[in-house]
Design an enzyme around this catalytic site. Structure first.
Site, mmCIF file in Angstrom:
data_model
loop_
_atom_site.group_PDB
_atom_site.id
_atom_site.type_symbol
_atom_site.label_atom_id
_atom_site.label_comp_id
_atom_site.label_asym_id
_atom_site.label_seq_id
_atom_site.Cartn_x
_atom_site.Cartn_y
_atom_site.Cartn_z
ATOM 1 C CG ASN A 9 -30.645 -22.915 2.442
ATOM 2 O OD1 ASN A 9 -31.371 -23.661 3.230
ATOM 3 N ND2 ASN A 9 -29.211 -23.072 2.300
ATOM 4 C CE LYS A 11 -28.092 -21.254 5.559
ATOM 5 N NZ LYS A 11 -26.662 -20.615 5.776
ATOM 6 C CG HIS A 94 -25.410 -24.904 1.860
ATOM 7 N ND1 HIS A 94 -24.749 -24.623 2.798
ATOM 8 C CD2 HIS A 94 -26.232 -23.588 1.448
ATOM 9 C CE1 HIS A 94 -24.915 -23.272 3.222
ATOM 10 N NE2 HIS A 94 -25.617 -22.607 2.405
ATOM 11 C CD GLU A 96 -24.872 -23.808 6.445
ATOM 12 O OE1 GLU A 96 -26.058 -24.171 6.191
ATOM 13 O OE2 GLU A 96 -24.836 -22.401 6.503
ATOM 14 C CD GLU A 164 -24.824 -19.822 -0.404
ATOM 15 O OE1 GLU A 164 -25.689 -19.221 -0.409
ATOM 16 O OE2 GLU A 164 -24.387 -20.997 0.176
ATOM 17 N N GLY A 170 -24.001 -16.407 7.022
ATOM 18 C CA GLY A 170 -24.331 -16.258 8.410
ATOM 19 C C GLY A 170 -23.622 -15.301 9.258
ATOM 20 C CB SER A 210 -24.239 -11.567 4.797
ATOM 21 O OG SER A 210 -23.626 -12.473 5.694
HETATM 22 P P1 13P Z 1 -26.920 -16.008 4.929
HETATM 23 O O1 13P Z 1 -28.030 -15.457 4.125
HETATM 24 O O2 13P Z 1 -27.631 -16.438 6.287
HETATM 25 O O3 13P Z 1 -25.609 -15.726 5.143
HETATM 26 O O4 13P Z 1 -27.058 -17.703 4.420
HETATM 27 C C1 13P Z 1 -26.379 -17.932 3.128
HETATM 28 C C2 13P Z 1 -26.661 -19.107 2.902
HETATM 29 O O5 13P Z 1 -25.907 -20.106 3.192
HETATM 30 C C3 13P Z 1 -27.625 -19.505 1.727
HETATM 31 O O6 13P Z 1 -27.560 -20.941 1.309
#
Ligand code: 13P
Length: 253
Positions: A9, A11, A94, A96, A164, A170, A210
């Site tokens: 992803n 983002k 997701h 976010e 997740e 992150g 992560s």
């Molecule tokens: P990170 O791997 O940066 O923690 O992000 C995970 C994520 O949100 C994947 O969709």
């Protein structure tokens, strides 16, 4: 046997030339016989061009979001039929999107219906935040996300679920593989309640939060984890390739 799936992803990252370079770098290092299915999810504006680079290649492409309406006066939105021209996968729900853009379980449900109706494979994201985990509510939250998101949706082979935990995204604070496995087992049993055992036994479950080349094998060695959804580490071709290689070392034959 469930094939291992590693999804990237990206983002809201990369400019166009970086997106192309990242894709080319991955294509040059990827092993075509891999036991691992690889998916990259670039930003919307690059999907068409990146999908051309991937034509005839083993890496698949997905979008990071979709709108549920078919077409019309929805300024700025992208429909499933538009995505189906160039994508196989789409990330839906997701955290976010839930946190910053108001995606509720009800909206996620509509997006899932739309995506499945257009033969896209949704990667449905679920996960609790830190407060919910500390209050002992993780299973309750994830269970409700699954029930409400999948409400009245017929069972389909076109579905992947990604767990997740919001507190692990992150932050560098990955969930331990035991914590992830506990929830994955719960997710599989919830899916057996919603659908049936065969469905639950065959669905691909991803862990996200992560993930790195150092920890991916711990997750994939767990019985209920079939892959990973990778954010930050997927923006570096070498780091992402290392994750795919490690995943291949423990992938079922
Ligand atoms: P990170 O791997 O940066 O923690 O992000 C995970 C994520 O949100 C994947 O969709």
């Amino acid at each position: 046997m469930i094939k291992t799936l590693i999804a990237a992803n990206w983002k809201m990252n990369t400019n166009f030339s970086e997106a192309q370079q990242l894709t080319r770098d991955l294509l040059s290092s990827i092993n075509d016989d891999a036991l691992v299915e690889t998916v990259i999810c670039p930003p919307f504006v690059y999907l068409q061009e990146i999908s051309k680079l991937l034509e005839g290649q083993s890496i698949k492409i997905g979008a990071q979001n979709v709108y549920f309406e078919e077409k019309g006066a929805y300024t700025g939105e992208i429909s499933s039929s538009m995505l189906s021209d160039c994508c196989e996968y789409v990330i839906i729900g997701h955290s976010e999107r839930r946190q910053f853009f108001g995606d509720t379980n009800e909206i996620v449900n509509k997006k899932l219906r739309s995506a499945i109706g257009h033969s896209l494979t949704p990667i449905l994201c679920v996960g609790e935040n830190l407060e919910e985990r500390e209050n002992g509510d993780a299973e309750h939250v994830v269970g409700a996300q699954l029930e409400e998101s999948l409400n009245n949706i017929e069972k389909t082979v076109n579905l992947v679920v990604a767990y997740e935990p919001v507190w692990a995204i992150g932050t560098g604070k990955a969930a331990t593989s035991d914590i992830a496995e506990d929830i994955m087992r719960f997710i599989r049993s919830k899916l057996a309640d919603i659908y049936d055992n065969t469905f639950a036994d065959n669905i691909t479950l991803l862990y996200g939060g992560s993930v790195t080349a150092d920890n991916v094998k711990d997750y994939l060695s767990q019985p209920n984890i079939n892959g990973a959804l990778v954010g930050g580490a997927s923006l570096d071709a070498q780091k992402f390739q290392d994750i795919i290689d490690k995943a291949g070392e423990v992938a079922p034959l």
